[in-house]
Design a protein around this motif. Sequence first.
Motif, PDB file in Angstrom:
ATOM      1  N   ILE A  37       0.853  -1.176   0.000  1.00 42.24           N
ATOM      2  CA  ILE A  37       0.000   0.000   0.000  1.00 42.24           C
ATOM      3  C   ILE A  37       0.893   1.231   0.000  1.00 42.24           C
ATOM      4  O   ILE A  37       1.638   1.473   0.952  1.00 42.24           O
ATOM      5  CB  ILE A  37      -0.914   0.051   1.253  1.00 42.24           C
ATOM      6  N   GLN A  38       0.832   2.009  -1.081  1.00 41.42           N
ATOM      7  CA  GLN A  38       1.543   3.282  -1.171  1.00 41.42           C
ATOM      8  C   GLN A  38       3.020   3.138  -0.786  1.00 41.42           C
ATOM      9  O   GLN A  38       3.564   3.855   0.036  1.00 41.42           O
ATOM     10  CB  GLN A  38       0.862   4.335  -0.288  1.00 41.42           C
ATOM     11  N   GLY A  39       3.678   2.139  -1.348  1.00 44.24           N
ATOM     12  CA  GLY A  39       5.100   1.987  -1.120  1.00 44.24           C
ATOM     13  C   GLY A  39       5.470   1.281   0.165  1.00 44.24           C
ATOM     14  O   GLY A  39       6.634   1.226   0.524  1.00 44.24           O
ATOM     15  N   SER A  40       4.495   0.735   0.875  1.00 48.03           N
ATOM     16  CA  SER A  40       4.773   0.046   2.130  1.00 48.03           C
ATOM     17  C   SER A  40       4.533  -1.444   1.963  1.00 48.03           C
ATOM     18  O   SER A  40       3.575  -1.852   1.332  1.00 48.03           O
ATOM     19  CB  SER A  40       3.848   0.571   3.240  1.00 48.03           C
ATOM     20  N   SER A 413     -14.377   5.163  -9.322  1.00 43.52           N
ATOM     21  CA  SER A 413     -13.366   4.369  -8.624  1.00 43.52           C
ATOM     22  C   SER A 413     -13.170   4.804  -7.177  1.00 43.52           C
ATOM     23  O   SER A 413     -12.401   4.183  -6.443  1.00 43.52           O
ATOM     24  CB  SER A 413     -12.026   4.472  -9.365  1.00 43.52           C
ATOM     25  N   ALA A 414     -13.883   5.852  -6.750  1.00 45.45           N
ATOM     26  CA  ALA A 414     -13.635   6.431  -5.424  1.00 45.45           C
ATOM     27  C   ALA A 414     -13.981   5.465  -4.299  1.00 45.45           C
ATOM     28  O   ALA A 414     -13.283   5.418  -3.276  1.00 45.45           O
ATOM     29  CB  ALA A 414     -14.418   7.731  -5.269  1.00 45.45           C
ATOM     30  N   ASP A 415     -15.064   4.699  -4.448  1.00 48.02           N
ATOM     31  CA  ASP A 415     -15.457   3.754  -3.399  1.00 48.02           C
ATOM     32  C   ASP A 415     -14.337   2.760  -3.107  1.00 48.02           C
ATOM     33  O   ASP A 415     -14.058   2.434  -1.946  1.00 48.02           O
ATOM     34  CB  ASP A 415     -16.715   2.986  -3.798  1.00 48.02           C
ATOM     35  N   PHE A 416     -13.706   2.275  -4.172  1.00 43.71           N
ATOM     36  CA  PHE A 416     -12.613   1.316  -3.981  1.00 43.71           C
ATOM     37  C   PHE A 416     -11.466   1.940  -3.205  1.00 43.71           C
ATOM     38  O   PHE A 416     -10.950   1.355  -2.241  1.00 43.71           O
ATOM     39  CB  PHE A 416     -12.084   0.794  -5.326  1.00 43.71           C
ATOM     40  N   HIS A 417     -11.054   3.138  -3.603  1.00 42.37           N
ATOM     41  CA  HIS A 417      -9.905   3.763  -2.952  1.00 42.37           C
ATOM     42  C   HIS A 417     -10.215   4.127  -1.506  1.00 42.37           C
ATOM     43  O   HIS A 417      -9.319   4.111  -0.653  1.00 42.37           O
ATOM     44  CB  HIS A 417      -9.458   4.994  -3.751  1.00 42.37           C
ATOM     45  N   LEU A 418     -11.471   4.430  -1.202  1.00 43.47           N
ATOM     46  CA  LEU A 418     -11.838   4.725   0.181  1.00 43.47           C
ATOM     47  C   LEU A 418     -11.698   3.484   1.056  1.00 43.47           C
ATOM     48  O   LEU A 418     -11.023   3.517   2.095  1.00 43.47           O
ATOM     49  CB  LEU A 418     -13.269   5.265   0.240  1.00 43.47           C
ATOM     50  N   ILE A 419     -12.331   2.377   0.669  1.00 50.89           N
ATOM     51  CA  ILE A 419     -12.263   1.171   1.494  1.00 50.89           C
ATOM     52  C   ILE A 419     -10.838   0.611   1.508  1.00 50.89           C
ATOM     53  O   ILE A 419     -10.373   0.096   2.530  1.00 50.89           O
ATOM     54  CB  ILE A 419     -13.288   0.097   1.017  1.00 50.89           C
ATOM     55  N   ASN A 420     -10.122   0.756   0.406  1.00 45.11           N
ATOM     56  CA  ASN A 420      -8.738   0.306   0.351  1.00 45.11           C
ATOM     57  C   ASN A 420      -7.871   1.076   1.354  1.00 45.11           C
ATOM     58  O   ASN A 420      -7.043   0.490   2.064  1.00 45.11           O
ATOM     59  CB  ASN A 420      -8.195   0.495  -1.065  1.00 45.11           C
ATOM     60  N   SER A 421      -8.089   2.393   1.448  1.00 48.00           N
ATOM     61  CA  SER A 421      -7.318   3.215   2.382  1.00 48.00           C
ATOM     62  C   SER A 421      -7.679   2.890   3.827  1.00 48.00           C
ATOM     63  O   SER A 421      -6.799   2.848   4.701  1.00 48.00           O
ATOM     64  CB  SER A 421      -7.570   4.702   2.101  1.00 48.00           C
ATOM     65  N   PHE A 422      -8.955   2.663   4.086  1.00 44.69           N
ATOM     66  CA  PHE A 422      -9.376   2.333   5.446  1.00 44.69           C
ATOM     67  C   PHE A 422      -8.766   1.018   5.910  1.00 44.69           C
ATOM     68  O   PHE A 422      -8.221   0.924   7.018  1.00 44.69           O
ATOM     69  CB  PHE A 422     -10.903   2.271   5.515  1.00 44.69           C
ATOM     70  N   PRO A 431      -3.208   5.999  10.792  1.00 39.64           N
ATOM     71  CA  PRO A 431      -4.337   6.848  10.409  1.00 39.64           C
ATOM     72  C   PRO A 431      -4.001   7.885   9.343  1.00 39.64           C
ATOM     73  O   PRO A 431      -4.912   8.491   8.766  1.00 39.64           O
ATOM     74  CB  PRO A 431      -4.735   7.521  11.729  1.00 39.64           C
ATOM     75  N   THR A 432      -2.712   8.105   9.048  1.00 42.56           N
ATOM     76  CA  THR A 432      -2.364   9.076   8.015  1.00 42.56           C
ATOM     77  C   THR A 432      -2.778   8.605   6.621  1.00 42.56           C
ATOM     78  O   THR A 432      -2.806   9.396   5.680  1.00 42.56           O
ATOM     79  CB  THR A 432      -0.855   9.371   8.008  1.00 42.56           C
ATOM     80  N   LEU A 433      -3.096   7.311   6.493  1.00 41.33           N
ATOM     81  CA  LEU A 433      -3.573   6.799   5.202  1.00 41.33           C
ATOM     82  C   LEU A 433      -5.027   7.179   4.947  1.00 41.33           C
ATOM     83  O   LEU A 433      -5.533   6.986   3.835  1.00 41.33           O
ATOM     84  CB  LEU A 433      -3.420   5.272   5.157  1.00 41.33           C
ATOM     85  N   ILE A 434      -5.689   7.725   5.947  1.00 39.05           N
ATOM     86  CA  ILE A 434      -7.096   8.124   5.824  1.00 39.05           C
ATOM     87  C   ILE A 434      -7.164   9.592   5.425  1.00 39.05           C
ATOM     88  O   ILE A 434      -6.600  10.455   6.103  1.00 39.05           O
ATOM     89  CB  ILE A 434      -7.840   7.902   7.159  1.00 39.05           C
ATOM     90  N   ARG A 435      -7.876   9.894   4.345  1.00 41.51           N
ATOM     91  CA  ARG A 435      -7.996  11.279   3.871  1.00 41.51           C
ATOM     92  C   ARG A 435      -9.202  11.998   4.459  1.00 41.51           C
ATOM     93  O   ARG A 435      -9.333  13.216   4.277  1.00 41.51           O
ATOM     94  CB  ARG A 435      -8.092  11.302   2.337  1.00 41.51           C
ATOM     95  N   SER A 436     -10.096  11.276   5.075  1.00 43.82           N
ATOM     96  CA  SER A 436     -11.321  11.880   5.618  1.00 43.82           C
ATOM     97  C   SER A 436     -11.483  11.473   7.074  1.00 43.82           C
ATOM     98  O   SER A 436     -12.435  10.787   7.441  1.00 43.82           O
ATOM     99  CB  SER A 436     -12.538  11.439   4.795  1.00 43.82           C
TER     100      SER A 436
END
Length: 467
Positions: A37-40, A413-422, A431-436
């Motif tokens: 996830i994001q380089g991790s 595609s936003a729904d996917f990226h939201l649940i993926n980030s959560f 928690p820094t992976l959460i935008r909202s």
Amino acid sequence: MGRAFKPSETAHVSLNCLYVLFYIYSYMQPQAKFVFIQGSAIMSSPVDVIVVGAGNRGENYSDYAVIYPDRMRVVGIADPRDFARKKLQERHKVAEQNTFNDWHCIAEREKFADAVLICTPDRLHKDPAVALAKKGYHVLLEKPMAVTEEDCTEIVETCIQCGVMLTVCHVLRYDPVIHKIKVLIDSGVIGDVIHIQHHEPVGFYHFAHSFVRGNWRNEAESSFALLAKSCHDLDLIHHWAGGRRCLKVSSFGSLGHFTKENKPAKAANRCLDCPVEGDCAYSAKKIYLDRVKSGNVGWPVSVICSNSVPDIESVTEALRTGPYGRCVYECDNDVCSNQVVTMEFEGGLTAAFTMVAFTEEICKRRTSIHGSKGELSYDGHEIKVFEFLTNRTTKHTADTTVPGNFDKGGHGSADFHLINSFIAAVMNKDPTLIRSGPTETLASHKLVFAAERARLENRVVFCEKNM
């Protein structure tokens, strides 16, 4: 839960070296599971979630577990509707003892999952969010957080005090193209942001479905339109303002057209019985029955048959007896069909937002952001940046490809990226992976409540210092 290894933790080790270490460890520990996830590189077992509210949104987010069973697993479901609950139970093979017709049963049990996805109706958000946060569950919560400012504040304070992560489903923050707008603003390419103009076209039949006949038609049963539909948009404006506090807000709007006074002569109370239905753009036969006849059983058809699989017979019965078959001029709707909001932020930044029901486009937002060095425009598909110094226009877009059927819903595609980030945030304890998250989301919700207060009281509202 496993540990995440980030490149930033080893300042002198390249990302390629980290991947080499990962492959060595994978060889030595073949049973270990990794997610990038994001380089991790994240080593973890799946995040166990409970779905509270097995409707359209709950079903959509839970599909992530079908695509990535090594990342997320649905282990519990709560919904009072037998059909919806059993449908989700079968899809995810949830044990009978972990399915409930009331979320209170989850709160009474010992904690048996990592997180909850709360996808209940608007007025049923606050109580499960607070109760389950107190049990130690991380919370993904559908927007709006709640229908009063006080309840929103209680949710946020509870999650912070209990040390659990809160993700509010402001999905537009996770849309790759819209996220690119924020990246461009922060890069300084248009200089200091001076004015934001943002427009939301709801769509003529979408509004008739959701806000005239549907769940969000009546403020006393759900919430006002600006909160139910457009808290996304005021959240974006607040986000783009970049930490500048909103100082004052005004708003105007009303319900237009969908009233008894505009009912055509000879029109019946239900579309199936109506002799003038063929001349009505909002005909339930056109919106639902014609779609199912052509094989389209997705949204909005899927919504009206909550207790059965949608087909011609079940849709016809729903239109004959349920709320979605009513004449749009004979409903108990009272929420605004058009509304404007104007805002002034610190530093002289001004913003204007328009929501209107009567459009061809459905939720394809249009945005213009005017800066001291250039102008950014977004048409719902791509971004253009015009730079004053060079007199050149540059186009920007982003990859919107997502797995499964996540791009088939109304949020792309936003729904996917939201649940993926959560899920990544919970797996990685980051928690820094959460935008909202809680603090900024609460501030944008308070802006929505201030705007509606301005509309109702016909005055300029001066905002609190914590907004």
